[in-house]
Design an enzyme around this catalytic site. Structure first.
Site, PDB file in Angstrom:
ATOM      1  N   ALA A   1       0.845  -1.194   0.000  1.00  2.98           N
ATOM      2  CA  ALA A   1       0.000   0.000   0.000  1.00  2.98           C
ATOM      3  C   ALA A   1       0.877   1.240   0.000  1.00  2.98           C
ATOM      4  O   ALA A   1       2.096   1.147  -0.094  1.00  2.98           O
ATOM      5  CB  ALA A   1      -0.924  -0.018   1.216  1.00  2.98           C
ATOM      6  N   ASN A   2       0.264   2.420   0.091  1.00  5.26           N
ATOM      7  CA  ASN A   2       1.041   3.663   0.152  1.00  5.26           C
ATOM      8  C   ASN A   2       0.399   4.630   1.152  1.00  5.26           C
ATOM      9  O   ASN A   2      -0.632   4.326   1.746  1.00  5.26           O
ATOM     10  CB  ASN A   2       1.176   4.273  -1.251  1.00  5.26           C
ATOM     11  CG  ASN A   2      -0.164   4.634  -1.854  1.00  5.26           C
ATOM     12  OD1 ASN A   2      -0.882   5.476  -1.329  1.00  5.26           O
ATOM     13  ND2 ASN A   2      -0.511   3.974  -2.949  1.00  5.26           N
ATOM     14  N   ARG A   3       0.999   5.790   1.315  1.00  2.27           N
ATOM     15  CA  ARG A   3       0.590   6.719   2.367  1.00  2.27           C
ATOM     16  C   ARG A   3      -0.564   7.647   2.020  1.00  2.27           C
ATOM     17  O   ARG A   3      -0.881   8.548   2.793  1.00  2.27           O
ATOM     18  CB  ARG A   3       1.785   7.588   2.785  1.00  2.27           C
ATOM     19  CG  ARG A   3       2.878   6.815   3.462  1.00  2.27           C
ATOM     20  CD  ARG A   3       3.941   7.754   4.005  1.00  2.27           C
ATOM     21  NE  ARG A   3       5.126   7.020   4.393  1.00  2.27           N
ATOM     22  CZ  ARG A   3       5.241   6.358   5.540  1.00  2.27           C
ATOM     23  NH1 ARG A   3       4.250   6.369   6.412  1.00  2.27           N
ATOM     24  NH2 ARG A   3       6.334   5.688   5.803  1.00  2.27           N
ATOM     25  N   SER A   4      -1.179   7.467   0.873  1.00  2.71           N
ATOM     26  CA  SER A   4      -2.276   8.362   0.515  1.00  2.71           C
ATOM     27  C   SER A   4      -3.436   8.224   1.494  1.00  2.71           C
ATOM     28  O   SER A   4      -3.859   7.122   1.831  1.00  2.71           O
ATOM     29  CB  SER A   4      -2.772   8.028  -0.894  1.00  2.71           C
ATOM     30  OG  SER A   4      -3.954   8.744  -1.162  1.00  2.71           O
TER      31      SER A   4
ATOM     32  N   ALA B   1      -3.853   7.569  -5.516  1.00  3.23           N
ATOM     33  CA  ALA B   1      -2.455   7.153  -5.578  1.00  3.23           C
ATOM     34  C   ALA B   1      -2.486   5.671  -5.954  1.00  3.23           C
ATOM     35  O   ALA B   1      -2.503   4.783  -5.102  1.00  3.23           O
ATOM     36  CB  ALA B   1      -1.776   7.360  -4.236  1.00  3.23           C
TER      37      ALA B   1
END
Ligand code: C5P
Length: 216
Positions: free
Chosen positions: A29-32, A95
């Site tokens: 996953a990512n930080r969005s 994102a």
């Protein structure tokens, strides 16, 4: 405050990050946070648009008057976007993960002390697909850059077929997972610098700029 200047417009917004499974319990996953996309959806609805928000995993509340479609992976997000036959404005604020695991395991992977190699394959570019439609909407996208923001964003806008790109500088606590942001808007023949402000205010500036571009 502000008029209902998007009445009759069908607006589709992607928001938040996508989640790409490794096995049934793990993912990439990512930080969005989804805040920018949710703010855009809320502002479009306030201006009278018919809004569909296609959101990756997010704890944010659905803005009032907005139809929300929850998705998990980039492939799910692309399918949800493709299921919408016609739209007037597309905003790609998600994102989207650039890669997914080629073959997610159908059981929980066990550790054996050895290095684990995951093969990653590129995900489809959702916004590029929308911009390539025969009956294309006005396409608004984002670019998070750590350096040479204007140059990289200008190149990205043209490469992906966007009408308007909203670029922000990320890193050292800027951009992601924050209520405010600063943006540089670039379009064919124009640009606009938006100073640090809360994301709802920026969403309003983005739609004001959309109207300005349509008038020119
Ligand atoms: O290439 P990059 O990820 O920097 O591009 C960002 C823009 O492209 C954003 O508008 C994002 O929502 C969109 N995008 C997309 N599908 C992808 C990757 C990015 O729609 N697979």
């Amino acid at each position: 405050e502000g008029g209902r200047d998007l009445v009759g417009q069908r607006v589709v917004v992607t928001a938040a990050g996508t989640r790409e499974p490794i096995d049934p319990v793990r993912f990439i996953a990512n930080r969005s946070s989804g805040r920018m996309g949710f703010a855009i959806a809320a502002e479009a609805a306030r201006r009278g648009a018919t809004v569909t928000l296609i959101a990756g995993p997010s704890t944010l509340a659905t803005p009032s008057g907005v139809t929300r479609v929850d998705v998990e992976t980039a492939a799910d997000m692309q399918a949800a976007v493709e299921a919408i036959e016609s739209m007037d404005i597309f905003v790609g604020a998600a994102a989207v993960a650039d890669y997914r695991v080629a073959a997610p395991a159908d059981h929980k992977l066990k550790k054996d002390g050895e290095p684990l190699r995951l093969e990653l394959v590129p995900n489809p570019d959702i916004i590029r697909g929308v911009a390539a439609r025969a009956d294309r909407p006005f396409v608004i996208g984002f670019a998070a850059e750590t350096e040479h923001v204007r140059e990289h964003a200008a190149t990205k806008r043209v490469a992906k077929g966007m009408d308007l790109i909203c670029a922000n500088e990320v890193g050292e606590g800027r951009g992601f997972d924050r209520p405010d942001n600063a943006l540089l808007l670039l379009w064919e023949g124009g640009e606009r610098d938006l100073a640090q402000a809360d994301k709802r205010h920026l969403a309003g500036e983005i739609f004001d700029t959309y109207h300005q571009i349509k008038q020119d």
